[in-house]
Design a protein around this motif. Structure first.
Motif, PDB file in Angstrom:
ATOM      1  N   GLU A 435      26.643 -60.399 -24.853  1.00  0.00           N
ATOM      2  CA  GLU A 435      26.427 -59.127 -25.535  1.00  0.00           C
ATOM      3  C   GLU A 435      24.963 -58.993 -25.941  1.00  0.00           C
ATOM      4  O   GLU A 435      24.376 -59.902 -26.520  1.00  0.00           O
ATOM      5  N   SER A 436      24.376 -57.876 -25.595  1.00  0.00           N
ATOM      6  CA  SER A 436      22.988 -57.618 -25.942  1.00  0.00           C
ATOM      7  C   SER A 436      22.763 -56.116 -25.955  1.00  0.00           C
ATOM      8  O   SER A 436      23.498 -55.358 -25.324  1.00  0.00           O
ATOM      9  N   THR A 437      21.745 -55.696 -26.651  1.00  0.00           N
ATOM     10  CA  THR A 437      21.453 -54.264 -26.723  1.00  0.00           C
ATOM     11  C   THR A 437      20.449 -53.830 -25.667  1.00  0.00           C
ATOM     12  O   THR A 437      20.222 -52.642 -25.476  1.00  0.00           O
ATOM     13  N   ASN A 438      19.842 -54.802 -24.971  1.00  0.00           N
ATOM     14  CA  ASN A 438      18.885 -54.444 -23.911  1.00  0.00           C
ATOM     15  C   ASN A 438      18.864 -55.549 -22.863  1.00  0.00           C
ATOM     16  O   ASN A 438      19.249 -56.698 -23.131  1.00  0.00           O
ATOM     17  N   ASN A 439      18.395 -55.209 -21.667  1.00  0.00           N
ATOM     18  CA  ASN A 439      18.386 -56.153 -20.563  1.00  0.00           C
ATOM     19  C   ASN A 439      17.465 -57.336 -20.808  1.00  0.00           C
ATOM     20  O   ASN A 439      17.752 -58.464 -20.394  1.00  0.00           O
ATOM     21  N   SER A 440      16.372 -57.097 -21.481  1.00  0.00           N
ATOM     22  CA  SER A 440      15.401 -58.157 -21.724  1.00  0.00           C
ATOM     23  C   SER A 440      16.016 -59.283 -22.546  1.00  0.00           C
ATOM     24  O   SER A 440      15.909 -60.461 -22.186  1.00  0.00           O
ATOM     25  N   GLU A 441      16.671 -58.950 -23.641  1.00  0.00           N
ATOM     26  CA  GLU A 441      17.299 -59.958 -24.492  1.00  0.00           C
ATOM     27  C   GLU A 441      18.467 -60.613 -23.769  1.00  0.00           C
ATOM     28  O   GLU A 441      18.672 -61.833 -23.850  1.00  0.00           O
ATOM     29  N   GLY A 442      19.242 -59.811 -23.040  1.00  0.00           N
ATOM     30  CA  GLY A 442      20.377 -60.365 -22.310  1.00  0.00           C
ATOM     31  C   GLY A 442      19.951 -61.369 -21.267  1.00  0.00           C
ATOM     32  O   GLY A 442      20.567 -62.440 -21.117  1.00  0.00           O
ATOM     33  N   ARG A 443      18.892 -61.069 -20.528  1.00  0.00           N
ATOM     34  CA  ARG A 443      18.410 -62.001 -19.501  1.00  0.00           C
ATOM     35  C   ARG A 443      17.833 -63.267 -20.127  1.00  0.00           C
ATOM     36  O   ARG A 443      17.949 -64.361 -19.557  1.00  0.00           O
ATOM     37  N   ARG A 444      17.208 -63.129 -21.301  1.00  0.00           N
ATOM     38  CA  ARG A 444      16.685 -64.331 -21.969  1.00  0.00           C
ATOM     39  C   ARG A 444      17.826 -65.285 -22.306  1.00  0.00           C
ATOM     40  O   ARG A 444      17.725 -66.494 -22.091  1.00  0.00           O
ATOM     41  N   LEU A 445      18.939 -64.740 -22.825  1.00  0.00           N
ATOM     42  CA  LEU A 445      20.093 -65.575 -23.134  1.00  0.00           C
ATOM     43  C   LEU A 445      20.716 -66.149 -21.863  1.00  0.00           C
ATOM     44  O   LEU A 445      21.142 -67.309 -21.840  1.00  0.00           O
ATOM     45  N   LEU A 446      20.754 -65.347 -20.797  1.00  0.00           N
ATOM     46  CA  LEU A 446      21.326 -65.825 -19.535  1.00  0.00           C
ATOM     47  C   LEU A 446      20.515 -66.978 -18.966  1.00  0.00           C
ATOM     48  O   LEU A 446      21.077 -67.960 -18.463  1.00  0.00           O
ATOM     49  N   ARG A 447      19.203 -66.895 -19.046  1.00  0.00           N
ATOM     50  CA  ARG A 447      18.337 -67.957 -18.511  1.00  0.00           C
ATOM     51  C   ARG A 447      18.551 -69.271 -19.249  1.00  0.00           C
ATOM     52  O   ARG A 447      18.491 -70.349 -18.653  1.00  0.00           O
ATOM     53  N   THR A 448      18.814 -69.193 -20.569  1.00  0.00           N
ATOM     54  CA  THR A 448      19.040 -70.421 -21.333  1.00  0.00           C
ATOM     55  C   THR A 448      20.367 -71.083 -20.975  1.00  0.00           C
ATOM     56  O   THR A 448      20.535 -72.290 -21.140  1.00  0.00           O
ATOM     57  N   GLN A 449      21.328 -70.301 -20.451  1.00  0.00           N
ATOM     58  CA  GLN A 449      22.647 -70.838 -20.110  1.00  0.00           C
ATOM     59  C   GLN A 449      22.769 -71.223 -18.637  1.00  0.00           C
ATOM     60  O   GLN A 449      23.735 -71.866 -18.243  1.00  0.00           O
ATOM     61  N   TYR A 450      21.804 -70.832 -17.811  1.00  0.00           N
ATOM     62  CA  TYR A 450      21.904 -71.019 -16.368  1.00  0.00           C
ATOM     63  C   TYR A 450      21.777 -72.499 -15.993  1.00  0.00           C
ATOM     64  O   TYR A 450      20.814 -73.168 -16.356  1.00  0.00           O
ATOM     65  N   ASP A 451      22.752 -72.998 -15.253  1.00  0.00           N
ATOM     66  CA  ASP A 451      22.760 -74.366 -14.743  1.00  0.00           C
ATOM     67  C   ASP A 451      22.393 -74.319 -13.264  1.00  0.00           C
ATOM     68  O   ASP A 451      23.138 -73.808 -12.440  1.00  0.00           O
ATOM     69  N   ARG A 452      21.245 -74.867 -12.908  1.00  0.00           N
ATOM     70  CA  ARG A 452      20.748 -74.765 -11.531  1.00  0.00           C
ATOM     71  C   ARG A 452      21.595 -75.522 -10.531  1.00  0.00           C
ATOM     72  O   ARG A 452      21.448 -75.334  -9.322  1.00  0.00           O
ATOM     73  N   SER A 453      22.467 -76.386 -10.991  1.00  0.00           N
ATOM     74  CA  SER A 453      23.308 -77.147 -10.063  1.00  0.00           C
ATOM     75  C   SER A 453      24.530 -76.343  -9.618  1.00  0.00           C
ATOM     76  O   SER A 453      25.294 -76.807  -8.765  1.00  0.00           O
ATOM     77  N   CYS A 454      24.726 -75.148 -10.178  1.00  0.00           N
ATOM     78  CA  CYS A 454      25.901 -74.336  -9.857  1.00  0.00           C
ATOM     79  C   CYS A 454      25.476 -72.973  -9.300  1.00  0.00           C
ATOM     80  O   CYS A 454      24.371 -72.502  -9.559  1.00  0.00           O
ATOM     81  N   SER A 455      26.367 -72.368  -8.551  1.00  0.00           N
ATOM     82  CA  SER A 455      26.169 -70.982  -8.122  1.00  0.00           C
ATOM     83  C   SER A 455      26.646 -70.058  -9.244  1.00  0.00           C
ATOM     84  O   SER A 455      27.474 -70.440 -10.071  1.00  0.00           O
ATOM     85  N   LEU A 456      26.131 -68.847  -9.248  1.00  0.00           N
ATOM     86  CA  LEU A 456      26.424 -67.929 -10.350  1.00  0.00           C
ATOM     87  C   LEU A 456      26.379 -66.492  -9.843  1.00  0.00           C
ATOM     88  O   LEU A 456      25.529 -66.138  -9.022  1.00  0.00           O
ATOM     89  N   PHE A 457      27.299 -65.680 -10.320  1.00  0.00           N
ATOM     90  CA  PHE A 457      27.203 -64.226 -10.124  1.00  0.00           C
ATOM     91  C   PHE A 457      27.056 -63.593 -11.500  1.00  0.00           C
ATOM     92  O   PHE A 457      27.758 -63.965 -12.444  1.00  0.00           O
ATOM     93  N   TYR A 458      26.140 -62.641 -11.606  1.00  0.00           N
ATOM     94  CA  TYR A 458      26.041 -61.914 -12.867  1.00  0.00           C
ATOM     95  C   TYR A 458      25.731 -60.452 -12.581  1.00  0.00           C
ATOM     96  O   TYR A 458      25.161 -60.090 -11.539  1.00  0.00           O
ATOM     97  N   VAL A 459      26.152 -59.596 -13.494  1.00  0.00           N
ATOM     98  CA  VAL A 459      25.893 -58.171 -13.387  1.00  0.00           C
ATOM     99  C   VAL A 459      25.426 -57.657 -14.738  1.00  0.00           C
ATOM    100  O   VAL A 459      26.022 -57.963 -15.775  1.00  0.00           O
ATOM    101  N   GLU A 460      24.308 -56.923 -14.726  1.00  0.00           N
ATOM    102  CA  GLU A 460      23.758 -56.327 -15.941  1.00  0.00           C
ATOM    103  C   GLU A 460      24.256 -54.885 -16.034  1.00  0.00           C
ATOM    104  O   GLU A 460      23.949 -54.054 -15.172  1.00  0.00           O
ATOM    105  N   LEU A 461      25.023 -54.599 -17.059  1.00  0.00           N
ATOM    106  CA  LEU A 461      25.634 -53.283 -17.219  1.00  0.00           C
ATOM    107  C   LEU A 461      24.721 -52.343 -17.998  1.00  0.00           C
ATOM    108  O   LEU A 461      23.848 -52.802 -18.759  1.00  0.00           O
TER     109      LEU A 461
END
Length: 526
Positions: A435-461
């Protein structure tokens, strides 16, 4: 309802709206010398029982079909002219037509393919009789397969040459439905089929002439083989992808340990086998040799020194394959281009200038530029009464990233989250929400959770919320998931596959010029 009907000069044809009824959310790349429809696969027969030539297929075609076993998704229907040998094993003998179980017209290659591909339905002809086998289980798969053999049209014994089925595409079924097994289900008939090596395959394969000499190979003098010492220089797909081949020493393809290691590091099998890949942007694998650390190797590929940018890459600006006429703007770290085979008008791609596998692993200072591009696109589309959806398929063996940008009419924006959640439910998973109010903050949180050893799908609404799904190693996840979901939202299911939406280069050029002119006032790179 789909009608399967035998034809007078071919074993069967599809009537009714089969390509619509059977359409899965994705289909694999076209394969030579075969006919393809969505959600199904065809294989041409080498020769019919009567000696009439229907067409041919090569070992390359067999290898390409066998590769489906490693791709995400379930094949709904597999069509072959020839019957698979051993299909009556473990079946009720009272239902088996006379003379079928010991027929010489069946093909062991088809048996091996069916065992690997594991389709939900397998339909065959050329045997001259009708036979509907009980469903059977598949090894390492939860769904069952149903085999049907159709008799010729107008046969004198009046056996069935037409059969109606009403299949639901696997992509729309729940996990419970996929796992359902009728009471008369048997074990797989192919677990006891001996893997015979066709004598004609040991010789040089058709089409391997001097014209193939440009194919790149591993240095044969230095190759380390493990069984598979046949005359063929082609690699065994099974051994290369899994390290194990059921044919063992009888395999007439090469079992190369070096190629196996490159496959583990995510290198494209077609590149290893032929020296080239024809899948284009649909290919999610690497197109240069990799060292033990997963970076580009110093070994030579395509006869030129390897670099961080593959000359086969469709997105590298230095590549001869890049579609320069589609590019609409270039910044320091990212460039923008219109999508080839767009889902909608002004379908945009945001692509890293550097040859990097995803936008989440880009240096943090690159996010500032990306946010600026995203905000510019949102402002541009908002002025047209549209909201924007950004999504990315972060495949861990991907080569060059692209963040997709699809404008959606504002009147439909409220349903975006619901339709993605519904699609996830049908595939058997649940999105995690950031949950975020803007894409910038949402992507910052997503980057902190991203595990490079796994594949991931994400969609920014629209509004800043991000839906994410970590894709497990053995999970069958459609690489075009984001596009297919939005195609459903927009009631344009026929445009779910980009190949159905191809335009001429002249049309693409006009489309790009029009976009650049309209976007000029919003362009952050001007």
């Amino acid at each position: 309802m789909t009608i399967l009907q035998a034809g007078p000069t071919s074993p069967f044809r599809l009537t009714s709206s089969a390509t619509t009824v059977l359409a899965r959310r994705r289909f694999y790349r076209p394969l030579p010398k075969k006919l393809a429809t969505k959600g199904s696969r065809w294989m041409a027969s080498r020769k019919s029982a009567s000696g009439m030539q229907f067409g041919t297929y090569s070992e390359d075609d067999v290898d390409a079909l066998r590769a489906l076993a490693e791709e995400p998704g379930i094949v709904d229907i597999f069509f072959t002219n020839e019957w698979p040998s051993g299909v009556t094993n473990k079946a009720a003998t009272s239902d088996v037509p006379s003379g079928v179980s010991d027929s010489a017209d069946a093909d062991s290659t088809i048996s091996e393919l069916v065992a690997d591909i594991k389709p939900r339905y397998h339909v065959a002809g050329t045997m001259g009789v009708f036979y509907a086998r009980e469903p059977y289980t598949n090894v390492d798969a939860v769904h069952v397969t149903r085999f049907m053999g159709l008799a010729p049209v107008g046969n004198k014994n009046k056996q069935k040459f037409i059969h109606a089925i009403s299949p639901t595409p696997a992509s729309t079924m729940s996990s419970v439905e996929i796992c359902a097994k009728p009471p008369n289900t048997t074990l797989s008939p192919y677990t006891m089929v001996e893997k015979a090596t066709p004598t004609e395959a040991i010789a040089k394969r058709p089409g391997e002439s001097g014209s193939d000499s440009q194919y790149w190979r591993y240095d044969v003098s230095q190759k380390r083989q493990k069984h598979g010492d046949g005359d063929s220089e082609r690699l065994c797909f099974k051994f290369t992808s899994s390290g194990c081949c059921p044919r063992g020493e009888k395999c007439h393809f090469r079992h190369d340990e070096d190629a196996r290691q490159q496959s583990i590091r995510g290198v494209c099998f077609d590149l290893l086998n032929k020296g080239k890949c024809e899948r284009g942007p649909d290919c999610n694998f690497k197109h240069s040799l990799q060292d033990e650390n997963g970076s580009a190797s110093s070994r030579r590929s395509f006869g030129t020194p390897s670099s961080n940018r593959s000359k086969e890459c469709w997105f590298c600006l230095s590549s001869p394959c890049v579609e320069l006429h589609l590019i609409t703007g270039i910044g320091e770290h990212y460039y923008s281009a219109l999508a080839k085979g767009p889902l909608v008008d002004d379908h945009v791609l945001i692509v890293p200038v550097e040859h990097l596998p995803n936008t989440l692993s880009m240096p943090e200072d690159c996010e500032i530029e990306l946010n600026r591009v995203q905000n510019s696109l949102k402002a541009y589309f908002e002025n047209q009464g549209k909201q924007v959806v950004f999504f990315e398929w972060v495949f861990k063996r991907a080569t060059h990233a692209n963040l997709q940008v699809v404008p959606v009419p504002s009147s439909r924006a409220s349903g975006i989250k619901d339709i993605f959640n519904l699609a996830a439910k049908k595939l058997g998973f649940k999105f995690k929400t950031i949950e975020s109010t803007n894409n910038s903050e949402g992507r910052r949180l997503l980057r902190t959770q991203y595990d490079r050893s796994c594949s991931l799908f994400y969609v920014e609404l629209p509004g800043g919320t991000i839906l994410t799904h970590v894709v497990e190693e053995n999970e069958r996840f459609p690489s075009q998931f984001g596009r297919e979901v939005l195609a459903g939202l927009l009631n344009t299911a026929d445009r779910a596959d980009w190949k159905n939406c191809k335009l001429s280069k002249e049309e693409e050029t006009k489309m790009a010029e029009r976009f650049k002119k309209q976007f000029e006032a919003y362009d952050p790179n001007r």
